[in-house]
Design a protein around this motif. Structure first.
Motif, PDB file in Angstrom:
ATOM      1  N   ASP A  60       0.859  -1.181   0.000  1.00 11.75           N
ATOM      2  CA  ASP A  60       0.000   0.000   0.000  1.00 11.75           C
ATOM      3  C   ASP A  60       0.904   1.243   0.000  1.00 11.75           C
ATOM      4  OD1 ASP A  60      -1.643   2.149   0.630  1.00 11.75           O
ATOM      5  OD2 ASP A  60      -2.877   1.003   2.022  1.00 11.75           O
ATOM      6  N   ARG A  63       0.248   3.836   2.832  1.00 10.33           N
ATOM      7  CA  ARG A  63       0.422   3.449   4.233  1.00 10.33           C
ATOM      8  C   ARG A  63       1.155   2.115   4.314  1.00 10.33           C
ATOM      9  NH1 ARG A  63      -6.169   2.543   4.888  1.00 10.33           N
ATOM     10  NH2 ARG A  63      -6.290   1.033   3.213  1.00 10.33           N
ATOM     11  N   GLN A 265     -14.036  -4.627  17.527  1.00 14.88           N
ATOM     12  CA  GLN A 265     -14.481  -4.490  16.137  1.00 14.88           C
ATOM     13  C   GLN A 265     -14.698  -5.882  15.562  1.00 14.88           C
ATOM     14  OE1 GLN A 265     -12.169  -1.800  13.759  1.00 14.88           O
ATOM     15  NE2 GLN A 265     -13.024  -2.537  11.815  1.00 14.88           N
ATOM     16  N   GLU A 285      -9.208  -4.608   3.169  1.00 15.56           N
ATOM     17  CA  GLU A 285      -9.305  -3.167   3.396  1.00 15.56           C
ATOM     18  C   GLU A 285      -9.838  -2.876   4.792  1.00 15.56           C
ATOM     19  OE1 GLU A 285      -8.929   0.852   3.001  1.00 15.56           O
ATOM     20  OE2 GLU A 285      -7.989  -0.795   1.912  1.00 15.56           O
ATOM     21  N   GLN A 286     -10.780  -3.673   5.283  1.00 21.62           N
ATOM     22  CA  GLN A 286     -11.262  -3.477   6.653  1.00 21.62           C
ATOM     23  C   GLN A 286     -10.133  -3.700   7.656  1.00 21.62           C
ATOM     24  OE1 GLN A 286     -14.830  -6.145   6.008  1.00 21.62           O
ATOM     25  NE2 GLN A 286     -15.799  -4.627   7.322  1.00 21.62           N
ATOM     26  N   GLU A 289      -7.806  -0.650   7.510  1.00 24.70           N
ATOM     27  CA  GLU A 289      -8.378   0.493   8.226  1.00 24.70           C
ATOM     28  C   GLU A 289      -8.282   0.288   9.741  1.00 24.70           C
ATOM     29  OE1 GLU A 289     -12.299   0.849   6.674  1.00 24.70           O
ATOM     30  OE2 GLU A 289     -11.635   1.715   4.766  1.00 24.70           O
ATOM     31  N   GLN A 292      -4.888   1.168  10.824  1.00 25.05           N
ATOM     32  CA  GLN A 292      -4.729   2.617  10.933  1.00 25.05           C
ATOM     33  C   GLN A 292      -5.159   3.089  12.318  1.00 25.05           C
ATOM     34  OE1 GLN A 292      -3.542   5.113   8.596  1.00 25.05           O
ATOM     35  NE2 GLN A 292      -3.570   6.143  10.599  1.00 25.05           N
ATOM     36  N   ARG A 293      -6.223   2.485  12.848  1.00 24.75           N
ATOM     37  CA  ARG A 293      -6.644   2.796  14.221  1.00 24.75           C
ATOM     38  C   ARG A 293      -5.538   2.465  15.219  1.00 24.75           C
ATOM     39  NH1 ARG A 293     -11.348  -0.546  16.010  1.00 24.75           N
ATOM     40  NH2 ARG A 293     -10.816   0.495  17.974  1.00 24.75           N
TER      41      ARG A 293
END
Length: 301
Positions: A60, A63, A265, A285-286, A289, A292-293
Motif C-alpha cells: 500500500d 500506508r 471491532q 481493506e477493513q 483500516e 490505521q486505528r
C-alpha cells in the motif's frame, strides 16, 4: 484500491530458544514507518495463508507497513521437532517471543488465525507491551468441541493426493460445506498451500506428528476456556473476524467477547467457515483500516 508500491519479499530463518530453525516470510517495503505486523497461522497451516493480506498491507503506497508471517515449528519451512510433545502452546509462544526479538519488532499488530490467535491471547499474559493491536481470526476464549473433533478427524490423516488437482478435489470434499463459494482456482491455490512436491510425490506442509497432540481430545471434555487470557489483552484496538459458518468460534462466544470488550471491532464473513481466508479485497481493506486505528492509538501514547 490503494496504490501499489514495491516490496522486498524474502525468507529468513531464526533459531528458536532450543535451537530449532524457524522460518519467517518477510515483506519489507521502503519507507515503512507504521506499526509492523506479525502473522501467526493455524494448527496445521503455514505462512502462505497470509500472502494475499501481507502483500496488500506492505504494498500500500499510502500506508506501507512491514509484515512478517511465521511458520510455527513443524509447519511450512520451519524445522520439524523430533519430539511431538514440543508442539504445544507454551513452547510455540516462546518461539514467537524469540522471533519478534530477532526481528526487533518492538510493538506490533498481531494477526492470529485459530492456533495463532490462541498464541496472541497467551502473549497478552506474558508480553502485553508487545501488542499494539490484535486481529483474532475465527478464534476466541471458548473453542467449540464439534470443530475440534472435526479437525482431529483429518489432521495428519489425509491420504496423499496424486497431484494438486486431486488435492484440490480432496479439500473441496472436506471443506466444501464451510466454503461453498470457492472456485476451482481457489481450491487449487489451497492445495498448493497444503501440500509440497517431493521426489516421492506430494507431502503435507506440516509434520503429521502434530496429530499426536489431538489424540486425547474428546467431545464430552471441552478444552479449558481462555477468558483470563482474553481479558489480559491490553486496551489496544482489537478485531475479531468470524466465519459465519464456523464450528470453532460460535456466535454466542462472539457476543460474550463483545460484552467484555465494548470497543471490539467485528467482521463476519457470510460464506466462509473456519477459518476465513483474509484474501478478499473488502476484508483486507477493513483490516487495513483497523490497523490505521492501531497506528493512531500508538501515536497518542
Amino acid at each position: 484500491m490503494p496504490g501499489r508500491g514495491s516490496v522486498d519479499v524474502q525468507s529468513r530463518f531464526f533459531a528458536a530458544p532450543d535451537g530449532l530453525s524457524l522460518h519467517v516470510r518477510c515483506y519489507e517495503p521502503e519507507g515503512a514507518l507504521r506499526l509492523p505486523v506479525l502473522c501467526l497461522p493455524g494448527l496445521t497451516r503455514n505462512e502462505a495463508d497470509f500472502e494475499p493480506l501481507a502483500r496488500y498491507l506492505s504494498a500500500d503506497s499510502d500506508r506501507p507497513r512491514r509484515v512478517y508471517a511465521l511458520d510455527s515449528r513443524g509447519r511450512g519451512r520451519s524445522a520439524y521437532d523430533p519430539d511431538w510433545r514440543n508442539y504445544n502452546p507454551a513452547i510455540e509462544l516462546a518461539d514467537v517471543v524469540a522471533v519478534a526479538a530477532a526481528l526487533d519488532l518492538g510493538r506490533a499488530i498481531f494477526v492470529g488465525t485459530s492456533r495463532g490467535g490462541i498464541l496472541t491471547m497467551l502473549m497478552a499474559a506474558v508480553k502485553p507491551s508487545m501488542i499494539a493491536g490484535a486481529v483474532l481470526n475465527d478464534i476466541g476464549p471458548v473453542i467449540e468441541p464439534a470443530g475440534l473433533m472435526r479437525i482431529k478427524g483429518y489432521a495428519g490423516r489425509m491420504q496423499r493426493p496424486n497431484d494438486l488437482q486431486h488435492g484440490a478435489a480432496m479439500l473441496r470434499d472436506l471443506f466444501g460445506t464451510q466454503f461453498p463459494n470457492l472456485t476451482e482456482s481457489d481450491w487449487l491455490a489451497w492445495a498448493t498451500r497444503n501440500w509440497r512436491e517431493d521426489r516421492d510425490g506430494l507431502l503435507p506442509r506440516y509434520d503429521q506428528a502434530l496429530a499426536e497432540t489431538l489424540k486425547d481430545l474428546r467431545p464430552d471434555q471441552p478444552m479449558p476456556d481462555l477468558w483470563p487470557q482474553f481479558e489480559a489483552l491490553p486496551q489496544v484496538p482489537l478485531m475479531v473476524v468470524r466465519g459465519m459458518l464456523s464450528d470453532i468460534l460460535s456466535a454466542d462466544t462472539l457476543r460474550a467477547m463483545q460484552g467484555r470488550r465494548a470497543d471490539l471491532q467485528v467482521v463476519e464473513v457470510s460464506d466462509q467457515g473456519h477459518a476465513p481466508l483474509l484474501a478478499e479485497p473488502v476484508i483486507m481493506e477493513q483490516i487495513a483500516e483497523f490497523m490505521q486505528r492501531c497506528d493512531d492509538r500508538a501515536s497518542q501514547g
